[in-house]
Design a protein around this motif. Structure first.
Motif, short mmCIF file in Angstrom:
data_model
loop_
_atom_site.label_atom_id
_atom_site.label_comp_id
_atom_site.label_asym_id
_atom_site.label_seq_id
_atom_site.Cartn_x
_atom_site.Cartn_y
_atom_site.Cartn_z
N PRO A 61 0.82 -1.28 0.04
CA PRO A 61 -0.60 -0.24 -0.10
C PRO A 61 0.66 1.39 0.36
O PRO A 61 0.67 1.82 -0.72
CB PRO A 61 -1.09 -0.18 1.19
CG PRO A 61 -0.72 -1.19 1.53
CD PRO A 61 0.54 -2.05 1.08
N GLU A 62 1.82 1.65 0.57
CA GLU A 62 2.69 2.20 0.92
C GLU A 62 3.46 2.88 -1.01
O GLU A 62 3.41 4.02 -0.88
CB GLU A 62 4.17 2.18 1.24
CG GLU A 62 3.95 1.69 2.73
CD GLU A 62 3.66 0.13 3.12
OE1 GLU A 62 3.11 0.05 2.25
OE2 GLU A 62 4.87 -0.68 3.90
N ILE A 63 2.85 1.80 -2.28
CA ILE A 63 3.86 2.35 -2.89
C ILE A 63 2.54 2.79 -3.63
O ILE A 63 2.56 3.49 -4.90
CB ILE A 63 4.78 1.01 -4.01
CG1 ILE A 63 6.20 0.93 -2.55
CG2 ILE A 63 5.55 1.46 -4.33
CD1 ILE A 63 6.84 2.12 -2.59
N ALA A 64 1.74 1.38 -3.79
CA ALA A 64 1.13 1.48 -4.75
C ALA A 64 -0.51 2.62 -4.21
O ALA A 64 -1.02 3.28 -5.59
CB ALA A 64 -0.44 0.15 -4.81
N ASP A 65 -0.26 3.14 -3.20
CA ASP A 65 -0.80 3.90 -3.39
C ASP A 65 -1.08 6.01 -4.01
O ASP A 65 -1.40 6.52 -4.27
CB ASP A 65 -1.44 4.95 -1.79
CG ASP A 65 0.11 5.52 -0.86
OD1 ASP A 65 1.44 5.66 -1.75
OD2 ASP A 65 -0.39 5.88 0.41
N LEU A 66 0.27 5.71 -4.68
CA LEU A 66 0.97 6.46 -4.87
C LEU A 66 0.69 6.70 -7.05
O LEU A 66 0.48 8.24 -7.88
CB LEU A 66 2.61 6.81 -4.96
CG LEU A 66 3.17 6.87 -3.80
CD1 LEU A 66 4.49 6.63 -4.44
CD2 LEU A 66 2.59 8.51 -3.43
N PHE A 67 0.32 5.14 -6.90
CA PHE A 67 -0.31 5.09 -8.68
C PHE A 67 -1.44 4.41 -8.96
O PHE A 67 -1.99 3.51 -9.55
CB PHE A 67 0.97 4.61 -9.72
CG PHE A 67 1.17 3.41 -9.01
CD1 PHE A 67 2.62 3.52 -8.12
CD2 PHE A 67 1.05 2.18 -9.10
CE1 PHE A 67 3.28 2.45 -8.17
CE2 PHE A 67 0.81 1.05 -8.47
CZ PHE A 67 2.49 1.09 -7.81
N GLN A 68 -2.73 5.26 -7.91
CA GLN A 68 -4.09 4.46 -7.68
C GLN A 68 -4.89 4.72 -9.56
O GLN A 68 -4.56 5.52 -10.43
CB GLN A 68 -4.89 5.53 -7.37
CG GLN A 68 -4.52 5.40 -5.67
CD GLN A 68 -5.55 6.00 -5.05
OE1 GLN A 68 -6.21 6.91 -4.93
NE2 GLN A 68 -5.07 6.45 -3.36
#
Length: 179
Positions: A61-68
Motif C-alpha cells: 500500500p505504501e507504494i500502490a497508493d501513489l499510482f491509483q
C-alpha cells in the motif's frame, strides 16, 4: 544524461511479504516513494510489475497508493523484459532511458537490466531504491548491473539531474519531496 522526454520509471515487484523481508526496507520504501513522486512531478510515465501476484500478493500500500487506477503488469519471468505485455507497454512509450527501482536487486532487477541493456536501452539503477533480502546480495546485484553497462545513481541525483536548475518551476516541488 537523463532527459524528461526519454525517461520512464520501472517499479519492479515491491509487493507482499517479500517486500517486508527486504534488507533496510524502510529506506527502500522511502526512496521508492520519493522517486515515484518526483517522476510524477515531471509527468514521466511509469510501469509497475508484480511477480506472480496471486502467490506473492499485490504491491504494498505504501507504494500502490501513489499510482491509483494503474494496473501493474503481472509476470512470471524474473526479467520484466521477458514478459510480452511489459515489452509492448515499454515500446509504446517510445522512451529509451529506463530508471529502475524495486526488488530483488540480484534477481528481477538484475535480469531486467541485463535484458534491457541487450535490447539497446539506457539503464539507470536507482541504487538507494532497490534491495534484496540480504545486503550482500544487493551489493552483488548492483555490481553485476554496473559490469553489464547499467548506470548506478540515487534518488536525489536522478531528480536533480532531471530538474537541471534551481530556476525551474518544479524546483520547490522536488525540494519538498526530497527533504
Amino acid at each position: 544524461m537523463l532527459t524528461i522526454d526519454q525517461t520512464i520509471l520501472l517499479v519492479i515487484d515491491i509487493q507482499g511479504n517479500l517486500a517486508q523481508a527486504m534488507d533496510d526496507r524502510g529506506s527502500l520504501f522511502e526512496n521508492a516513494r520519493k522517486i515515484i513522486q518526483g517522476i510524477q512531478t515531471f509527468d514521466i510515465p511509469l510501469i509497475v510489475t508484480e511477480q506472480i501476484p496471486a502467490k506473492l500478493g499485490p504491491t504494498i500500500p505504501e507504494i500502490a497508493d501513489l499510482f491509483q487506477g494503474m494496473t501493474p503488469i503481472a509476470k512470471e519471468s524474473f526479467s520484466c523484459f521477458q514478459n510480452p505485455g511489459f515489452r509492448e507497454t515499454l515500446e509504446k512509450t517510445g522512451r529509451r532511458q529506463v530508471l529502475m527501482t524495486g526488488i530483488e536487486t540480484h534477481i528481477c532487477v538484475y535480469q531486467t537490466a541485463r535484458d534491457l541493456l541487450a535490447a539497446g536501452y539506457e539503464v539507470y539503477i536507482v541504487a538507494d531504491a532497490v534491495s534484496s533480502r540480504t545486503a550482500r546480495n544487493r551489493e552483488i546485484g548492483l555490481k553485476m548491473m554496473g559490469d553489464a553497462g547499467g548506470r548506478l545513481t540515487c534518488t536525489e541525483a536522478v531528480l536533480f539531474e532531471l530538474l537541471r536548475t534551481a530556476a525551474s518551476e518544479k524546483f520547490k516541488d522536488i525540494f519538498r519531496i526530497v527533504k
